[in-house]
Design an enzyme around this catalytic site. Structure first.
Site, PDB file in Angstrom:
ATOM      1  N   LYS A 119       0.813  -1.222   0.000  1.00  0.00           N
ATOM      2  CA  LYS A 119       0.000   0.000   0.000  1.00  0.00           C
ATOM      3  C   LYS A 119       0.845   1.270   0.000  1.00  0.00           C
ATOM      4  O   LYS A 119       0.373   2.316  -0.439  1.00  0.00           O
ATOM      5  CB  LYS A 119      -0.969  -0.004   1.185  1.00  0.00           C
ATOM      6  N   LYS A 123      -6.232  -9.703  -4.862  1.00  0.00           N
ATOM      7  CA  LYS A 123      -7.501  -9.868  -4.149  1.00  0.00           C
ATOM      8  C   LYS A 123      -8.502  -8.778  -4.520  1.00  0.00           C
ATOM      9  O   LYS A 123      -8.116  -7.655  -4.855  1.00  0.00           O
ATOM     10  CB  LYS A 123      -7.263  -9.889  -2.634  1.00  0.00           C
ATOM     11  N   LYS A 147     -11.670  -2.967  -2.010  1.00  0.00           N
ATOM     12  CA  LYS A 147     -12.515  -1.778  -2.098  1.00  0.00           C
ATOM     13  C   LYS A 147     -11.719  -0.565  -2.552  1.00  0.00           C
ATOM     14  O   LYS A 147     -12.293   0.420  -2.968  1.00  0.00           O
ATOM     15  CB  LYS A 147     -13.241  -1.524  -0.772  1.00  0.00           C
TER      16      LYS A 147
HETATM   17  P1  ATP Z   1      -8.769  -2.710   1.006  1.00  0.00           P
HETATM   18  O1  ATP Z   1      -8.631  -3.786  -0.024  1.00  0.00           O
HETATM   19  O2  ATP Z   1      -9.052  -1.382   0.466  1.00  0.00           O
HETATM   20  O3  ATP Z   1      -7.674  -2.751   2.011  1.00  0.00           O
HETATM   21  P2  ATP Z   1     -10.684  -4.422   2.038  1.00  0.00           P
HETATM   22  O4  ATP Z   1     -11.505  -4.734   0.861  1.00  0.00           O
HETATM   23  O5  ATP Z   1      -9.627  -5.389   2.475  1.00  0.00           O
HETATM   24  O6  ATP Z   1     -10.060  -3.031   1.836  1.00  0.00           O
HETATM   25  P3  ATP Z   1     -11.575  -4.219   4.801  1.00  0.00           P
HETATM   26  O7  ATP Z   1     -12.628  -3.397   5.383  1.00  0.00           O
HETATM   27  O8  ATP Z   1     -10.193  -3.818   5.106  1.00  0.00           O
HETATM   28  O9  ATP Z   1     -11.720  -4.192   3.221  1.00  0.00           O
HETATM   29  O10 ATP Z   1     -11.829  -5.741   5.135  1.00  0.00           O
HETATM   30  C1  ATP Z   1     -12.932  -6.256   5.852  1.00  0.00           C
HETATM   31  C2  ATP Z   1     -12.841  -7.763   5.907  1.00  0.00           C
HETATM   32  O11 ATP Z   1     -12.961  -8.328   4.606  1.00  0.00           O
HETATM   33  C3  ATP Z   1     -11.483  -8.285   6.435  1.00  0.00           C
HETATM   34  O12 ATP Z   1     -11.709  -9.376   7.293  1.00  0.00           O
HETATM   35  C4  ATP Z   1     -10.756  -8.733   5.210  1.00  0.00           C
HETATM   36  O13 ATP Z   1      -9.831  -9.763   5.472  1.00  0.00           O
HETATM   37  C5  ATP Z   1     -11.913  -9.255   4.364  1.00  0.00           C
HETATM   38  N1  ATP Z   1     -11.575  -9.201   2.933  1.00  0.00           N
HETATM   39  C6  ATP Z   1     -11.183  -8.116   2.255  1.00  0.00           C
HETATM   40  N2  ATP Z   1     -10.984  -8.402   0.955  1.00  0.00           N
HETATM   41  C7  ATP Z   1     -11.267  -9.722   0.824  1.00  0.00           C
HETATM   42  C8  ATP Z   1     -11.262 -10.615  -0.283  1.00  0.00           C
HETATM   43  N3  ATP Z   1     -10.927 -10.197  -1.493  1.00  0.00           N
HETATM   44  N4  ATP Z   1     -11.591 -11.891  -0.077  1.00  0.00           N
HETATM   45  C9  ATP Z   1     -11.952 -12.327   1.158  1.00  0.00           C
HETATM   46  N5  ATP Z   1     -11.989 -11.538   2.246  1.00  0.00           N
HETATM   47  C10 ATP Z   1     -11.652 -10.246   2.087  1.00  0.00           C
END
Ligand code: ATP
Ligand code: LTN
Length: 331
Positions: A113, A195, A198
């Site tokens: 990041k 992955k 968001k």
């Molecule tokens: P960013 O990718 O912008 O860091 P994020 O999509 O990871 O954000 P978070 O709010 O940080 O979102 O994550 C919330 C939960 O969703 C966490 O437990 C994280 O591990 C899970 N998570 C995030 N992305 C994935 C994914 N692609 N597949 C499965 N679980 C996910």
């Protein structure tokens, strides 16, 4: 019987996508019955990267609505906003003095990041995992349901916990990550090697829980596939199709093998068309509930106020105890 304590968090940055739902939120809902759960909208984590203040405030409420719509029951679980309980930031400082600089430099999420802003990366992004450790240790949580991307952060939390345990054996609980085998790493629809995220630059990376049916259909139609033509589950050689199969299987609760059999002899076109309907139908009840919750902001406020009171009541005495244990303040 004393229930095990569970803690997890979600950032109110961007939208909530099906990766968040399949990898985390769904498990949060499932764990409520047999566990003592705290679920947190982690706004202090969100500001580790620049945020528009007005936007952030709105997204805190919207993320709350989405979390409730995904099945979190405020009667069973404590749902609250991180910055409403100041002990999170306070404990994070103490833990900053326990963790080593070298340990933080090894965090792969920071390495990834921080490439975006380089020297202009906030120090908060560097100590992000310490705030996360504070969230968990503050409540003495035993289990932490997260997606696979948080595995390393959980390991660091355990390391910090063990280091503290020497001086504070009665205070520390060493937490375990709870990561499902299937769906813990939903990949981007536009790039099956990274992955679903968001903060992805293209909205074709993810499907939001509140995407309209036609947008969902379009995103799945445009999702990249592999060079093959058959529907097979092979994460190494056919990661794009394997990812779509994982989404299909997770949202229908059917084993991947059964879905593969169903599409034997059929092509990507048929499969994607059906997958789109699976996602549209799977999200429909959640979308209905999101609309209901969003239309009643006073109710959301009530739930969060109550959540903050309940979380604070656990956090305050535990914070006082660790300060005393570390020798802070006046005798
Ligand atoms: P960013 O990718 O912008 O860091 P994020 O999509 O990871 O954000 P978070 O709010 O940080 O979102 O994550 C919330 C939960 O969703 C966490 O437990 C994280 O591990 C899970 N998570 C995030 N992305 C994935 C994914 N692609 N597949 C499965 N679980 C996910
Ligand atoms: N870093 C997590 C969100 C998070 C979290 C936590 C998860 C913040 N604090 C405590 C579990 C426990 C993420 O998903 N990016």
């Amino acid at each position: 019987m004393i229930k095990k304590r569970v803690f997890s968090g979600i950032q109110p940055s961007g939208t909530v996508h099906i990766g968040n739902y399949i990898g985390a939120l769904r498990n949060w809902a499932l764990m409520q019955k047999d566990h003592d759960c705290l679920y947190c909208i982690v706004d202090l984590h969100a500001i580790t990267v620049p945020q528009d203040p007005k936007d952030l405030r709105e997204r805190i409420l919207f993320t709350t609505a989405t979390t409730l719509a995904a099945g979190i029951d405020p009667q069973q679980s404590i749902l609250f906003v991180q910055s409403d309980v100041p002990e999170h930031a306070e404990l994070a400082w103490l833990l900053n003095c326990v963790v080593y600089y070298g340990e933080l430099t090894r965090m792969t999420q920071f390495k990834d990041k921080s490439t975006v802003r380089g020297e202009g990366t906030s120090a908060g992004l560097f100590t992000y995992p310490v705030l996360m450790a504070a969230d968990i240790l503050l409540y003495g949580a035993q289990a932490v349901p997260v997606g696979d991307d948080q595995r390393q952060h959980l390991e660091l939390t355990r390391l910090i916990a063990r280091r503290l345990e020497k001086d504070l054996p009665d205070w520390v609980v060493v937490p375990n990550a709870f990561i499902e085998k299937k769906g813990a790493r939903v990949m981007g629809l536009d790039d099956p090697m990274a992955k679903m995220s968001k903060s992805a630059p293209s909205e074709y990376n993810y499907i939001s829980l509140d995407d309209a049916p036609d947008l969902i259909r379009k995103k799945i139609r445009k999702a990249v596939t592999d060079s093959g033509t058959t529907i097979e589950f092979d994460e190494e050689k056919r990661p794009a199709v394997a990812n779509l199969l994982t989404i299909y299987s997770s949202l229908t609760d059917r084993p991947v093998e059964e879905i593969v059999q169903q599409y034997a002899g059929k092509g990507y076109g048929d499969f994607k068309k059906d997958l789109a309907e699976v996602v549209v139908e799977g999200l429909a009840p959640i979308q209905k509930r999101i609309r209901e919750f969003v239309s009643d902001p006073a109710q959301l406020q009530r739930i969060l106020t109550e959540g903050a009171e309940k979380a604070g009541a656990i956090a305050r005495p535990r914070m006082a105890a660790i300060k005393k244990g570390l020798g802070l303040g006046r005798p």
